[in-house]
Design a protein around this motif. Structure first.
Motif, PDB file in Angstrom:
ATOM      1  N   GLN A  94     -61.349 -64.120 -42.474  1.00  0.00           N
ATOM      2  CA  GLN A  94     -61.744 -63.930 -41.081  1.00  0.00           C
ATOM      3  C   GLN A  94     -60.577 -64.206 -40.132  1.00  0.00           C
ATOM      4  OE1 GLN A  94     -64.636 -62.436 -40.280  1.00  0.00           O
ATOM      5  NE2 GLN A  94     -64.726 -62.324 -42.523  1.00  0.00           N
ATOM      6  N   LEU A  95     -59.758 -65.195 -40.474  1.00  0.00           N
ATOM      7  CA  LEU A  95     -58.539 -65.432 -39.693  1.00  0.00           C
ATOM      8  C   LEU A  95     -57.616 -64.214 -39.775  1.00  0.00           C
ATOM      9  CD1 LEU A  95     -57.630 -69.120 -40.690  1.00  0.00           C
ATOM     10  CD2 LEU A  95     -58.751 -68.335 -38.590  1.00  0.00           C
ATOM     11  N   ASN A 131     -58.520 -61.099 -40.212  1.00  0.00           N
ATOM     12  CA  ASN A 131     -59.091 -60.022 -39.401  1.00  0.00           C
ATOM     13  C   ASN A 131     -58.892 -60.281 -37.903  1.00  0.00           C
ATOM     14  OD1 ASN A 131     -60.031 -58.436 -41.565  1.00  0.00           O
ATOM     15  ND2 ASN A 131     -61.844 -59.720 -41.784  1.00  0.00           N
ATOM     16  N   LYS A 132     -59.003 -61.542 -37.514  1.00  0.00           N
ATOM     17  CA  LYS A 132     -58.761 -61.888 -36.110  1.00  0.00           C
ATOM     18  C   LYS A 132     -57.324 -61.592 -35.717  1.00  0.00           C
ATOM     19  CE  LYS A 132     -59.123 -65.776 -32.874  1.00  0.00           C
ATOM     20  NZ  LYS A 132     -59.501 -67.216 -32.725  1.00  0.00           N
ATOM     21  N   GLU A 133     -56.395 -61.926 -36.599  1.00  0.00           N
ATOM     22  CA  GLU A 133     -54.982 -61.667 -36.317  1.00  0.00           C
ATOM     23  C   GLU A 133     -54.695 -60.171 -36.319  1.00  0.00           C
ATOM     24  OE1 GLU A 133     -51.407 -63.380 -35.137  1.00  0.00           O
ATOM     25  OE2 GLU A 133     -53.415 -64.208 -35.395  1.00  0.00           O
ATOM     26  N   LYS A 147     -56.727 -57.823 -35.431  1.00  0.00           N
ATOM     27  CA  LYS A 147     -57.236 -57.307 -34.162  1.00  0.00           C
ATOM     28  C   LYS A 147     -56.278 -57.626 -33.030  1.00  0.00           C
ATOM     29  CE  LYS A 147     -61.317 -57.393 -31.164  1.00  0.00           C
ATOM     30  NZ  LYS A 147     -62.691 -57.944 -30.985  1.00  0.00           N
ATOM     31  N   ARG A 148     -55.729 -58.837 -33.008  1.00  0.00           N
ATOM     32  CA  ARG A 148     -54.784 -59.231 -31.960  1.00  0.00           C
ATOM     33  C   ARG A 148     -53.540 -58.345 -31.976  1.00  0.00           C
ATOM     34  NH1 ARG A 148     -50.225 -62.086 -31.066  1.00  0.00           N
ATOM     35  NH2 ARG A 148     -49.905 -62.499 -33.281  1.00  0.00           N
ATOM     36  N   GLN A 203     -59.479 -53.913 -42.434  1.00  0.00           N
ATOM     37  CA  GLN A 203     -60.498 -54.932 -42.668  1.00  0.00           C
ATOM     38  C   GLN A 203     -60.134 -55.681 -43.938  1.00  0.00           C
ATOM     39  OE1 GLN A 203     -63.195 -55.744 -40.752  1.00  0.00           O
ATOM     40  NE2 GLN A 203     -63.810 -57.376 -42.166  1.00  0.00           N
TER      41      GLN A 203
END
Length: 388
Positions: free
Chosen positions: A151-152, A154-156, A158-159, A166
């Protein structure tokens, strides 16, 4: 390896080059040698400085990335080191989940069960040896579990603007919905080179020895091309043979992505062919220096009536050889800029063009802060506005 060009391919290559540059086919562009034929599911050649794509096929198709996944794993470790969240000599434990169980069927650093290794050893194990065990161990160390670490990731992603990616794990082992596109992996490679400069040299190291076991880097170009200095290989039966690489020649850096090639040899040959074409066909046009005034915008209700604007970083674009002197720039400031304006705030854009056709755009930022004016000046400006 021989690359053949048909008349149709040559015409398509010229159209591709023109569309990538968003510029007309001038006399110089018409002499551009067409790009090589690449036999892979997806590929891309990108300019590091601008992110400009020089050639591509299926660049936005989400595909299994195999161990190219570990680029995000290593990037997160590198950023945690930069922020001070972890230290180079911190020790990371090897859980049963992370342990490779002595398997020879997957890429491993061969960390013993319940042992420990330093952050820097783990980072080298991920980058050079493509260790699944090292990747899982750092994922658990930073995220608690590999699933939480994904999840980290995926967050990165997106940033960074990776819109077709994914992640489901830290290794790239096949999993449902574990996908990435060639364009996204190019974006990630740019981020590693730009943001992890202290650690980027590891991506060029040819071998790493740990626990008495020495393993070589699988990026064959590191052994044959001194201009190549990274980044990562990958392979599974589902993903095929993959390679993200970067090379720097005469001050120009290019990034290549090959996904779904047929063999280790072909991914290296295809990457080499793309680099040779890109470096021989294009030149860099250096347009603006960072923090140098490029334009001025009017400001309402400010202590100052104007703000100077420029680019935050040195800005250059690639053009077909012979076109660099033809590039022109024009700054377009946002209308109705209103104080207060913070230093570094985006206040407009600068457009590079050739023969009136846009090549590329870049935000321009305020080079100084403009504070809000006092009540009487603001009132006077509002009154003036009523009579315009």
């Amino acid at each position: 390896m021989t690359f053949r060009f048909s008349a149709g391919r040559m015409q398509a290559a010229l159209i591709l080059a023109a569309s990538c540059l968003a510029a007309p086919l001038t006399a110089a562009a018409q002499t551009l040698v067409p790009p090589p034929a690449i036999e892979a599911k997806a590929y891309l050649l990108m300019d590091f400085e601008s992110g400009q794509v020089l050639m591509a096929s299926n660049a936005d198709q989400a595909l299994p990335p195999a161990s190219l996944t570990k680029m995000m794993t290593s990037y997160i470790v590198e950023q945690a080191l930069k922020s001070g969240r972890i230290k180079p000599n911190d020790m990371i434990s090897v859980s049963e989940h992370a342990w490779c169980r002595g398997s020879s069927t997957e890429s491993c650093m061969y960390l013993p069960l319940n042992s420990q290794a330093s952050v820097m050893d783990m980072l080298r194990g991920i980058i050079i040896q493509s260790g699944n065990d090292a990747s899982k161990a750092v994922a658990e160390h930073l995220g608690g579990t590999e699933e939480a670490f994904a999840q980290l990731m995926n967050k990165e992603a997106k940033r960074l603007g990776m819109t077709r990616t994914q992640f489901a794990n830290a290794t790239g082992l096949p999993a449902p919905n574990h996908l990435a596109s060639a364009r996204d992996l190019g974006i990630l490679a740019r981020a590693i080179i730009r943001d992890s400069s202290e650690y980027y040299g590891i991506y060029a190291e040819k071998e790493f020895k740990f626990n008495g076991i020495k393993q070589g880097n699988r990026n064959a170009l590191l052994y044959t091309d001194p201009t190549v200095d990274g980044l990562k290989t990958g392979h599974t039966s589902e993903a095929g043979f993959c390679l993200v690489a970067s090379a720097r020649r005469n001050g120009m850096r290019l990034i290549s992505v090959v996904m779904g090639s047929k063999s280790m040899q072909s991914r290296a040959d295809q990457t080499r062919a793309m680099f040779n074409w890109g470096f021989s066909s294009f030149e860099s046009a250096n347009l603006l220096k960072a923090q140098a005034p490029a334009g001025v915008g009017a400001v309402r209700f400010g202590v100052a009536d104007q703000v100077r604007a420029g680019v935050a970083r040195d800005w250059s674009v690639l053009v077909p050889r012979g076109q660099a002197a033809q590039v022109r720039t024009a700054v377009q400031m946002q209308p109705n800029l209103t104080a207060p304006i913070a230093k570094g705030a985006v206040v407009g854009k600068v457009v590079a063009s050739v023969d009136g056709k846009t090549l590329a755009e870049q935000p321009v930022v305020a080079l100084e802060a403009v504070e809000r004016a006092g009540f009487f000046k603001r009132s006077w400006q509002q009154l003036q506005g009523l009579f315009r």
